[in-house]
Design a protein around this motif. Structure first.
Motif: not given
Length: 421
Positions: A134-145
């Protein structure tokens, strides 16, 4: 109304998290009627469901023509996760069918819940292990990437999905290896003890006698880096729930523990009593506190808590990042305020349980620019178990959930020791 069970309570918790955006830590009322062991089981079921929800939804989408109401969907999610993780099919299906049948609005869906969960107990649940992490939601995943790269974030997501073991911090003088043997755990490189399947914490040997307290291994490192000395006057500026206060007091420091929440400070007092340690506890807003000149100050600042998702999988579902800007501003103000309470030559330990550089590396870079004469102490980071690769350019320490993958990971933290000259 039927007496609550761990499963029915777990569904009630899921309804609040996914329907109202509430954090599990806030939801004490649904748990109050359960015994301590059942309370622990209800939380485990809710956490497991939140961790595996993406996989459960993918499997359920293959069986449902349309998504049912949230309460019913959460019953199906919990049942799917529990069945796919090896739960007893008879007990899981019967109880959850009965649960939906007692709801006046949804009892007509008993047949649907029964049919789908029985399919999940059979062939429909077999693809579970082959689905993506399972992936993090985009609102959090994008800044972490953007900060760490896709590979690192995927490794963090793997750590989140695996969940967190229980870590213990021992009083000074206690032998980590001996306690690990006694508790069936592992002595970690930094001195913490890790237990894989702890069960009810208060029933473990050493709890009542105060030999240890629960604290993630990453959360125990700030005080180890601060290296408090006996007799030093130290302010724990955001003390609750108190793990760092206990570490400071156990080292012999004269500790002032401050927090704005009476309820959370009551937990600090309880833990001090249990462990036989002492500190001056103050319930007050940090910015209103202006007393004293301290040898050292620990600022575990309010933050996004994005480093704790392996233990708190509700966070990505209950938050959306909209409050992070205010937290970042508050952290900067807190560093500035703490410096006014620090004696010349004193030490300021700043940390956040965040994975976002704006709450760590950037905060310290900007603090150094605002305050001439303030410097990071990188020599203090030379502690047992700390990989030099974790030390950052500005002189702080970056911890991530994907560190120690063979040991079970750790919380995400940023830690920096600042010296005032």
């Amino acid at each position: 109304m039927p007496a609550p069970t761990p499963r029915s309570t777990a569904v009630a918790l899921l309804d609040k998290v996914l329907g109202d955006g509430r954090l599990l830590a806030e939801l004490t009322a649904p748990l109050a009627r359960l015994s301590p062991p059942d309370r622990a089981r209800a939380l485990r079921l809710a956490n497991d469901t939140l961790r595996g929800m993406d996989r459960a939804d993918r499997l359920l989408a293959r069986q449902l023509r349309k998504t049912p109401q949230l309460h019913v969907m959460n019953i199906l999610r919990l049942g799917t996760v529990e069945l796919c993780m090896g739960g007893d099919a008879h007990g899981v299906v019967d109880e959850l069918v009965t649960l939906v049948g007692t709801h006046p609005r949804y009892k007509r869906l008993r047949g649907l819940v029964n049919a789908i969960l029985r399919q999940m107990a059979g062939d429909a649940g077999k693809p579970w292990k082959d689905l993506r992490i399972p992936r993090l939601p985009n609102w959090l995943r994008d800044p972490l990437v953007s900060a760490w790269g896709n590979g690192a974030v995927s490794a963090m997501e793997k750590a989140h999905f695996a969940g967190a073991p229980l870590d213990l911090t021992l009083k000074p003088g206690e032998d980590p290896t001996a306690w690990a043997d006694r508790l069936g755990g592992t002595a970690l490189p930094t001195g913490s003890v890790r237990i894989g399947d702890a069960g009810q914490v208060s029933a473990l040997p050493g709890f009542e006698d105060g030999h240890w307290w629960v604290q993630d291994a990453a959360a125990a490192l700030p005080v180890r880096i601060l290296a408090p000395r006996p007799g030093e006057f130290i302010l724990d500026l955001c003390a609750a729930p108190g793990g760092k206060t206990l570490q400071l007091a156990a080292a012999g420091a004269q500790v002032t523990a401050l927090d704005t929440s009476e309820k959370r400070m009551a937990r600090v007092t309880e833990n001090l009593d249990r462990t036989g340690l002492s500190a001056t506890c103050v319930t007050q807003d940090a910015f209103a506190f202006t007393e004293g000149s301290f040898d050292a100050i620990l600022v575990d600042a309010p933050c996004s808590a994005t480093g704790t998702i392996r233990r708190h999988p509700d966070l990505p579902h209950a938050k959306d990042g909209s409050d992070f800007g205010a937290l970042i501003e508050q952290q900067a103000r807190m560093i500035d305020h703490a410096l006014t309470l620090l004696a010349p030559g004193g030490r300021l330990l700043f940390c956040t349980c965040s994975l976002l550089p704006d709450e760590g590396e950037v905060q310290v870079e900007e603090a150094l620019a605002r305050h001439p004469g303030l410097a990071t102490d990188t020599a203090a980071l030379d502690r047992p178990g700390i990989d030099p690769a974790w030390i950052t350019e500005e002189g702080g320490l970056r911890l991530r959930p994907d560190h120690w993958p063979d040991l079970g990971g750790m919380d995400g933290f940023y830690i920096a020791l600042l010296r005032k000259t």
